[in-house]
Design a protein around this motif. Sequence first.
Motif, PDB file in Angstrom:
ATOM      1  N   ARG A  85     -10.320  13.584   0.528  1.00  0.00           N
ATOM      2  CA  ARG A  85      -9.221  13.707   1.477  1.00  0.00           C
ATOM      3  C   ARG A  85      -8.150  12.667   1.188  1.00  0.00           C
ATOM      4  N   LEU A  86      -6.947  12.983   1.619  1.00  0.00           N
ATOM      5  CA  LEU A  86      -5.804  12.096   1.415  1.00  0.00           C
ATOM      6  C   LEU A  86      -6.050  10.738   2.070  1.00  0.00           C
ATOM      7  N   PHE A  87      -6.552  10.730   3.311  1.00  0.00           N
ATOM      8  CA  PHE A  87      -6.766   9.472   4.015  1.00  0.00           C
ATOM      9  C   PHE A  87      -7.761   8.585   3.268  1.00  0.00           C
ATOM     10  N   THR A  88      -8.818   9.178   2.736  1.00  0.00           N
ATOM     11  CA  THR A  88      -9.825   8.406   2.002  1.00  0.00           C
ATOM     12  C   THR A  88      -9.204   7.760   0.768  1.00  0.00           C
ATOM     13  N   TRP A  89      -8.360   8.501   0.072  1.00  0.00           N
ATOM     14  CA  TRP A  89      -7.688   7.981  -1.115  1.00  0.00           C
ATOM     15  C   TRP A  89      -6.771   6.815  -0.735  1.00  0.00           C
ATOM     16  N   MET A  90      -5.989   6.992   0.348  1.00  0.00           N
ATOM     17  CA  MET A  90      -5.084   5.928   0.795  1.00  0.00           C
ATOM     18  C   MET A  90      -5.868   4.713   1.291  1.00  0.00           C
ATOM     19  N   LEU A  91      -6.967   4.970   1.980  1.00  0.00           N
ATOM     20  CA  LEU A  91      -7.815   3.895   2.485  1.00  0.00           C
ATOM     21  C   LEU A  91      -8.339   3.035   1.339  1.00  0.00           C
ATOM     22  N   ASN A  92      -8.746   3.674   0.257  1.00  0.00           N
ATOM     23  CA  ASN A  92      -9.223   2.931  -0.914  1.00  0.00           C
ATOM     24  C   ASN A  92      -8.115   2.093  -1.540  1.00  0.00           C
ATOM     25  N   ILE A  93      -6.904   2.627  -1.581  1.00  0.00           N
ATOM     26  CA  ILE A  93      -5.777   1.857  -2.113  1.00  0.00           C
ATOM     27  C   ILE A  93      -5.541   0.623  -1.242  1.00  0.00           C
ATOM     28  N   ALA A  94      -5.494   0.819   0.076  1.00  0.00           N
ATOM     29  CA  ALA A  94      -5.259  -0.299   1.003  1.00  0.00           C
ATOM     30  C   ALA A  94      -6.363  -1.344   0.871  1.00  0.00           C
ATOM     31  N   ARG A  95      -7.596  -0.887   0.855  1.00  0.00           N
ATOM     32  CA  ARG A  95      -8.748  -1.791   0.761  1.00  0.00           C
ATOM     33  C   ARG A  95      -8.705  -2.582  -0.548  1.00  0.00           C
ATOM     34  N   ASN A  96      -8.445  -1.893  -1.657  1.00  0.00           N
ATOM     35  CA  ASN A  96      -8.413  -2.570  -2.958  1.00  0.00           C
ATOM     36  C   ASN A  96      -7.276  -3.578  -3.049  1.00  0.00           C
ATOM     37  N   LEU A  97      -6.108  -3.229  -2.512  1.00  0.00           N
ATOM     38  CA  LEU A  97      -4.986  -4.183  -2.533  1.00  0.00           C
ATOM     39  C   LEU A  97      -5.301  -5.409  -1.674  1.00  0.00           C
ATOM     40  N   ALA A  98      -5.947  -5.195  -0.534  1.00  0.00           N
ATOM     41  CA  ALA A  98      -6.314  -6.323   0.339  1.00  0.00           C
ATOM     42  C   ALA A  98      -7.327  -7.220  -0.359  1.00  0.00           C
ATOM     43  N   ILE A  99      -8.310  -6.624  -1.001  1.00  0.00           N
ATOM     44  CA  ILE A  99      -9.326  -7.415  -1.719  1.00  0.00           C
ATOM     45  C   ILE A  99      -8.683  -8.162  -2.882  1.00  0.00           C
ATOM     46  N   THR A 146       0.837  -1.204   0.000  1.00  0.00           N
ATOM     47  CA  THR A 146       0.000   0.000   0.000  1.00  0.00           C
ATOM     48  C   THR A 146       0.872   1.253   0.000  1.00  0.00           C
ATOM     49  N   PHE A 147       1.867   1.293   0.888  1.00  0.00           N
ATOM     50  CA  PHE A 147       2.731   2.471   0.950  1.00  0.00           C
ATOM     51  C   PHE A 147       3.555   2.640  -0.324  1.00  0.00           C
ATOM     52  N   VAL A 148       3.992   1.556  -0.896  1.00  0.00           N
ATOM     53  CA  VAL A 148       4.741   1.637  -2.156  1.00  0.00           C
ATOM     54  C   VAL A 148       3.846   2.196  -3.256  1.00  0.00           C
ATOM     55  N   LYS A 149       2.607   1.697  -3.309  1.00  0.00           N
ATOM     56  CA  LYS A 149       1.684   2.177  -4.343  1.00  0.00           C
ATOM     57  C   LYS A 149       1.342   3.650  -4.128  1.00  0.00           C
ATOM     58  N   ILE A 150       1.126   4.049  -2.888  1.00  0.00           N
ATOM     59  CA  ILE A 150       0.849   5.461  -2.597  1.00  0.00           C
ATOM     60  C   ILE A 150       2.014   6.318  -3.073  1.00  0.00           C
ATOM     61  N   TRP A 151       3.223   5.895  -2.762  1.00  0.00           N
ATOM     62  CA  TRP A 151       4.420   6.655  -3.135  1.00  0.00           C
ATOM     63  C   TRP A 151       4.558   6.777  -4.651  1.00  0.00           C
ATOM     64  N   HIS A 152       4.365   5.654  -5.349  1.00  0.00           N
ATOM     65  CA  HIS A 152       4.575   5.655  -6.804  1.00  0.00           C
ATOM     66  C   HIS A 152       3.413   6.257  -7.593  1.00  0.00           C
ATOM     67  N   SER A 153       2.219   6.246  -7.045  1.00  0.00           N
ATOM     68  CA  SER A 153       1.075   6.745  -7.815  1.00  0.00           C
ATOM     69  C   SER A 153       0.481   8.006  -7.215  1.00  0.00           C
ATOM     70  N   PHE A 154       1.278   8.740  -6.432  1.00  0.00           N
ATOM     71  CA  PHE A 154       0.739   9.921  -5.764  1.00  0.00           C
ATOM     72  C   PHE A 154       0.286  10.983  -6.753  1.00  0.00           C
ATOM     73  N   SER A 155       0.845  10.997  -7.933  1.00  0.00           N
ATOM     74  CA  SER A 155       0.439  11.992  -8.938  1.00  0.00           C
ATOM     75  C   SER A 155      -1.034  11.849  -9.311  1.00  0.00           C
ATOM     76  N   GLN A 156      -1.639  10.702  -9.028  1.00  0.00           N
ATOM     77  CA  GLN A 156      -3.053  10.478  -9.332  1.00  0.00           C
ATOM     78  C   GLN A 156      -3.981  11.052  -8.260  1.00  0.00           C
ATOM     79  N   TYR A 157      -3.420  11.431  -7.105  1.00  0.00           N
ATOM     80  CA  TYR A 157      -4.240  11.963  -6.025  1.00  0.00           C
ATOM     81  C   TYR A 157      -4.663  13.389  -6.349  1.00  0.00           C
TER      82      TYR A 157
END
Length: 183
Positions: A75-89, A58-69
């Motif tokens: 909010r930033l947390f909501t965006w990160m939460l969706n990344i974490a949730r989607n990777l877990a699923i 999740t942190f790697v994806k946030i770091w590499h795809s931050f330009s999409q935020y």
Amino acid sequence: MARKRKILLSEEELVLSLRNHEKVAIEALYDMYSASLFGVISGIIPDTAIAEDVLQETFVKIWHSFSQYSSEKGRLFTWMLNIARNLAIDKVRSKDFKNQNKNQELENNVTFIDEQRSTVYKPELLGIKELVATLKPEQKTILDLIYFKGYTHVEAAEELGIPLGTIKTRLRMAILQLRKHFN
């Protein structure tokens, strides 16, 4: 050893640091949000080790795809939460994860059944010892050393003082003889 001080930034400072790929940004991001994101991930993936791997992804994806935020979209947390949730699923739906869980369930069930029935490998209960007793003495001795006592072919040859080729030939003949009982 002194504990490292947590880095806390405002959301605006964090977003700016992430856009500029500053090292402090990823450290602050981890300090501020890792526990919350791990909570979401572990709610989907109960295995702690796998959940920790997904958190790292999740942190790697946030770091590499931050330009999409985009702060206009949320909010930033909501965006990160969706990344974490989607990777877990995605992990739970992956073929590797499903196979690993099937294998684990099978191992757990076999262990449970063995414990319930006190199952122990006893060749004498299968009648194998009686079948081996029907073999020629030289075949029986080799089979006994290799299959019941765990000797290698070389060790059996040394133990009996006969050539390795003779061991292999007698073992092969013994196996062929035993196969006749199962056909």
